[in-house]
Design an enzyme around this catalytic site. Structure first.
Site, PDB file in Angstrom:
ATOM      1  N   ARG A 126      27.799  92.320  40.524  1.00 45.56           N
ATOM      2  CA  ARG A 126      27.111  91.078  40.862  1.00 45.56           C
ATOM      3  C   ARG A 126      25.615  91.367  41.044  1.00 45.56           C
ATOM      4  O   ARG A 126      25.238  92.096  41.970  1.00 45.56           O
ATOM      5  CB  ARG A 126      27.683  90.481  42.150  1.00 45.56           C
ATOM      6  CG  ARG A 126      29.170  90.144  42.081  1.00 45.56           C
ATOM      7  CD  ARG A 126      29.423  88.889  41.268  1.00 45.56           C
ATOM      8  NE  ARG A 126      30.841  88.665  41.040  1.00 45.56           N
ATOM      9  CZ  ARG A 126      31.639  87.989  41.874  1.00 45.56           C
ATOM     10  NH1 ARG A 126      31.142  87.508  43.003  1.00 45.56           N
ATOM     11  NH2 ARG A 126      32.910  87.811  41.578  1.00 45.56           N
TER      12      ARG A 126
ATOM     13  N   ARG B 193      35.419  94.798  51.363  1.00 47.94           N
ATOM     14  CA  ARG B 193      35.298  93.811  52.426  1.00 47.94           C
ATOM     15  C   ARG B 193      36.577  93.734  53.257  1.00 47.94           C
ATOM     16  O   ARG B 193      36.524  93.534  54.478  1.00 47.94           O
ATOM     17  CB  ARG B 193      34.947  92.437  51.851  1.00 47.94           C
ATOM     18  CG  ARG B 193      34.491  91.473  52.925  1.00 47.94           C
ATOM     19  CD  ARG B 193      34.001  90.161  52.353  1.00 47.94           C
ATOM     20  NE  ARG B 193      32.704  90.273  51.702  1.00 47.94           N
ATOM     21  CZ  ARG B 193      31.989  89.223  51.302  1.00 47.94           C
ATOM     22  NH1 ARG B 193      32.458  87.988  51.481  1.00 47.94           N
ATOM     23  NH2 ARG B 193      30.827  89.388  50.727  1.00 47.94           N
TER      24      ARG B 193
ATOM     25  N   GLU C  98      23.198  89.987  42.436  1.00 46.50           N
ATOM     26  CA  GLU C  98      22.722  89.051  43.452  1.00 46.50           C
ATOM     27  C   GLU C  98      21.866  89.816  44.457  1.00 46.50           C
ATOM     28  O   GLU C  98      22.313  90.825  45.016  1.00 46.50           O
ATOM     29  CB  GLU C  98      23.902  88.386  44.157  1.00 46.50           C
ATOM     30  CG  GLU C  98      24.783  87.571  43.210  1.00 46.50           C
ATOM     31  CD  GLU C  98      26.039  87.061  43.894  1.00 46.50           C
ATOM     32  OE1 GLU C  98      26.213  87.360  45.094  1.00 46.50           O
ATOM     33  OE2 GLU C  98      26.832  86.378  43.236  1.00 46.50           O
TER      34      GLU C  98
ATOM     35  N   GLU D  27      34.994  85.772  54.843  1.00 41.26           N
ATOM     36  CA  GLU D  27      35.761  85.626  53.606  1.00 41.26           C
ATOM     37  C   GLU D  27      36.071  86.979  52.971  1.00 41.26           C
ATOM     38  O   GLU D  27      35.204  87.850  52.883  1.00 41.26           O
ATOM     39  CB  GLU D  27      34.958  84.770  52.619  1.00 41.26           C
ATOM     40  CG  GLU D  27      35.606  84.636  51.257  1.00 41.26           C
ATOM     41  CD  GLU D  27      34.584  84.401  50.162  1.00 41.26           C
ATOM     42  OE1 GLU D  27      34.862  84.795  49.014  1.00 41.26           O
ATOM     43  OE2 GLU D  27      33.500  83.864  50.448  1.00 41.26           O
TER      44      GLU D  27
ATOM     45  N   SER E  70      38.780  84.837  47.209  1.00 44.67           N
ATOM     46  CA  SER E  70      38.527  83.501  46.668  1.00 44.67           C
ATOM     47  C   SER E  70      39.461  83.275  45.490  1.00 44.67           C
ATOM     48  O   SER E  70      39.657  84.182  44.663  1.00 44.67           O
ATOM     49  CB  SER E  70      37.069  83.377  46.224  1.00 44.67           C
ATOM     50  OG  SER E  70      36.792  82.077  45.777  1.00 44.67           O
TER      51      SER E  70
ATOM     52  N   ARG F 248      27.415  92.398  54.447  1.00 46.64           N
ATOM     53  CA  ARG F 248      28.723  92.190  53.817  1.00 46.64           C
ATOM     54  C   ARG F 248      28.665  92.041  52.305  1.00 46.64           C
ATOM     55  O   ARG F 248      29.674  91.727  51.684  1.00 46.64           O
ATOM     56  CB  ARG F 248      29.403  90.965  54.427  1.00 46.64           C
ATOM     57  CG  ARG F 248      28.611  89.678  54.308  1.00 46.64           C
ATOM     58  CD  ARG F 248      29.371  88.507  54.894  1.00 46.64           C
ATOM     59  NE  ARG F 248      28.647  87.266  54.790  1.00 46.64           N
ATOM     60  CZ  ARG F 248      29.218  86.072  54.682  1.00 46.64           C
ATOM     61  NH1 ARG F 248      30.523  85.973  54.649  1.00 46.64           N
ATOM     62  NH2 ARG F 248      28.490  84.987  54.612  1.00 46.64           N
ATOM     63  N   HIS F 249      27.478  92.249  51.686  1.00 49.89           N
ATOM     64  CA  HIS F 249      27.349  92.097  50.238  1.00 49.89           C
ATOM     65  C   HIS F 249      27.024  93.428  49.570  1.00 49.89           C
ATOM     66  O   HIS F 249      26.232  94.219  50.081  1.00 49.89           O
ATOM     67  CB  HIS F 249      26.254  91.082  49.903  1.00 49.89           C
ATOM     68  CG  HIS F 249      26.662  89.665  50.119  1.00 49.89           C
ATOM     69  ND1 HIS F 249      26.366  88.974  51.266  1.00 49.89           N
ATOM     70  CD2 HIS F 249      27.354  88.815  49.325  1.00 49.89           C
ATOM     71  CE1 HIS F 249      26.853  87.742  51.179  1.00 49.89           C
ATOM     72  NE2 HIS F 249      27.456  87.619  50.014  1.00 49.89           N
TER      73      HIS F 249
END
Length: 646
Positions: free
Chosen positions: A415, A620, A417, A567, A570, A423-424
């Protein structure tokens, strides 16, 4: 009578030795002694070097830079006088000094020569003794400074005579036949047994002729080994101590020794210790390390409590630890975290295999993007632009169209991002599931719930040792969960958050981190669980492949799963109708005629089962289950916007 001849031999003295003239004579001589025959040499103490000769029959001047005094026979006595700081010691001979006979002269000469010979003999002996001692010291220094030669160990049947020394580089020369024992198996063994052990030198303490060291295996299995000087073999003991002093902490070493009964509270093996017979370094660590493993193993509580003491513990920064991640992972808790991560994968596979799934492996280089709305890492693919897969989503769905009706994958996800949060990650391990359904996506939620139940119970029962080690440094409680799936619907979640004081607007926006945490606390209070599912997310915040809600198109048949209010997963029922899918793509402004979307939609045109699935972030799950403060602790070599090494 003949006059005597007097010689003053003077040595330097301190100025403070000067004194007033005081005639002193230790002998009972008459003050009016008429004639004195002085000895040939008189020793005098004064502060000025000088040699003065004079005759007792005449007046001579005693000349020095400090003293001027006339000396005559009237103030000389046959014993001792003191003359203003000058002390004269002399002897007298009242004999007329008759001539000696030849025999007497020969006897005196022989005596002198004998004394001289004896003196020379004693000097020679003294010189020889000094030379011998010097040679012994030189030999000892040479022995101490001589390097210990490397040792090549080829077979237990032909052991090298050297019981200390670095092993030559192990290059698969032979199979030695040594039976290495695991430290964790030692408590069940009997004293007196000989064992070979390999591990890291965790610590070493040498004092005089004794040495205590701790051998560490697999990060948290430790045993004490020791050596004491052997009086029957002093040279061998010196060599052993000398070699032990060269070993550095964190080196890989081999020890051959005898087990003895002991009580050692500081090691994991507490009933035995190892008496060292042989010790060899397999791979030496540098003397200067970026940090000590024991410093990386302390809890924040320990560090905080030490700050007001004389020796506060260092607090290691996250960047230092990640720059030297191999050292960081040697700390027991960090090592155990990655073992728990492996356990999650193992339990994930076990549960899904038991529920009829098979494992697949999908491409990570694709043309175009795998999902909308997220950044991708692009690369050149033989003149074309390709990207690293953001998920195996489209391939999983095409696998369902291939009649692989229940599939899962464990693989990397990328990712691009720019999220610098705790948490990323830019790269993580995805645990992906896809399955055909008969009527409702709830079928998938039940499968996933059973899978998580298997993971949670399996970790507590089969990885209890690792969890105990982790919780010593990072405190956490086991995750609480319900026997049946706890599914919260979106409208109920909006109500709970509104009660918590959040302004949810029209209720169609995504949740932020604070709202997720607050919702987790509210669910824990209301339903008594740390693990729950939230479904019916608004359609506008979900990917194009999500099936809309049949009752209200503003919502979707999608869901997320949470642990402790964050989370971890998903998923959704997928839109398997090609015409409906084309409409959704058009609404979201995506071109269905580009890249992977073309074969993806074609696979549905050729017939596909209704299906649903989800994607789970492995790191995670570990991070939240263990209550860690940062997801990077759950990744072996994490990747984030600021880190692409090591």
């Amino acid at each position: 009578r003949r006059c005597g001849f007097l010689t003053f031999v003077v040595r330097r003295r301190r100025w403070s030795t000067l004194g007033a003239y005081t005639p002193v004579c230790p002998y009972s001589c008459h003050p009016n002694h008429e004639m004195v025959k002085l000895s040939k040499t008189i020793l005098i103490s004064t502060m000025i070097p000088a040699v003065v000769a004079f005759s007792t029959g005449s007046r001579r001047v005693f000349n020095t830079p400090m003293f001027h005094r006339t000396v005559s026979r009237s103030n000389l006595c046959p014993g001792h006088i003191s003359l203003r700081g000058v002390t004269c010691l002399f002897s007298t001979d009242t004999d007329s000094a008759a001539e000696k006979t030849d025999e007497e002269k020969e006897a005196l000469k022989a005596a002198r020569e004998a004394r001289k010979a004896e003196k020379e003999r004693l000097q020679a002996e003294k010189k020889a003794s000094k030379a011998k001692k010097a040679a012994e010291r030189a030999a000892l220094e040479a022995l101490e400074n001589a390097p210990i030669e490397p040792v090549t160990y080829l077979s237990v049947d032909d052991e090298p005579k050297e019981n200390v020394g670095d092993f030559t580089t192990i290059m698969s020369r032979s199979q030695t036949g040594r039976n290495f024992v695991q430290v964790k198996d030692l408590p069940s063994m009997e004293p007196g047994q000989k064992v070979w052990l390999r591990g890291r030198l965790h610590s070493i303490r040498i004092k005089g002729g004794s040495c205590f060291l701790v051998l560490r295996q697999d990060s948290f299995d430790t045993v004490q080994a020791l050596f004491f000087k052997n009086k029957d073999d002093p040279d061998g003991s010196k060599k052993m101590i000398k070699y032990l002093k060269t070993l550095t902490v964190e080196s890989i070493i081999d020890i051959e020794g005898t087990l003895t009964e002991a009580e050692v509270k500081s090691c994991s093996v507490q009933n035995l210790e190892v008496n060292i017979n042989r010790i060899h370094s397999v791979a030496k660590a540098a003397a200067m390390l970026p940090f000590l493993v024991e410093d990386a193993a302390r809890s924040e509580k320990e560090i905080d409590e030490s700050q007001d003491t004389e020796r506060p513990f260092p607090r290691l920064g996250q960047e230092l630890r990640l720059d030297n991640r191999w050292m960081d992972v040697r700390a027991p808790a960090q090592n155990a975290i990655l073992r728990v991560q492996s356990g999650v994968c193992q339990l994930f596979r076990e549960s899904l295999y038991s529920q009829g799934f098979i494992e697949i492996h999908t491409p990570k280089l694709i043309e175009g993007e795998s999902e909308s709305g997220a950044g991708v890492f692009t690369t050149d693919y033989f003149g074309k632009t390709a990207c690293l897969a953001q998920s195996p989503q489209l391939f999983k769905q095409m696998a369902i169209s291939s009649d692989l009706t229940r599939v899962f994958e464990v693989g990397p996800v990328f990712r691009a991002e720019n999220s610098n949060t705790r948490r990323h990650l830019c790269e993580f391990t995805g645990l992906d599931i896809e399955m055909a359904i008969n009527d409702h996506y709830m079928e998938t939620l039940e499968v996933v719930h059973n899978m998580f139940k298997h993971i949670f119970t399996g970790l507590e029962t089969r990885f209890s040792k690792e969890l105990a080690v982790i919780r010593e440094q990072y405190y956490s409680e086991p995750v609480e969960f319900t026997d049946e799936p706890c599914v919260l619907h979106w409208p109920e979640a909006m109500e709970m958050l509104t009660e918590q004081g959040f302004d949810m607007g029209d209720g169609l926006g995504d949740l932020n981190g604070a709202q997720e945490l607050a919702l987790g606390e509210a669910v824990k209070e209301k339903y008594g669980t740390d693990f729950f599912m939230l479904d019916k997310y608004p359609s506008t915040i979900r990917p194009f492949y999500t099936m809309p809600d049949p009752e209200d198109c503003r919502y979707s048949n999608s869901y997320d799963m949470f642990i402790r209010g964050l989370e971890i997963c998903s998923g959704a029922q997928r839109c398997h109708d090609p015409e409906m899918l084309l409409e959704i793509l058009k609404e979201k402004g995506l071109d269905a005629s580009e890249g992977l979307l073309v074969p993806y939609i074609d696979s549905f045109r050729h017939g596909v089962n209704p299906h649903a699935g989800c994607g789970i972030g492995l790191e995670r799950v570990v991070f939240l289950y263990l209550g860690l403060d940062n997801v990077r602790k759950a990744s072996l070599f994490p990747r984030d916007p600021n880190r692409c090494l090591p």
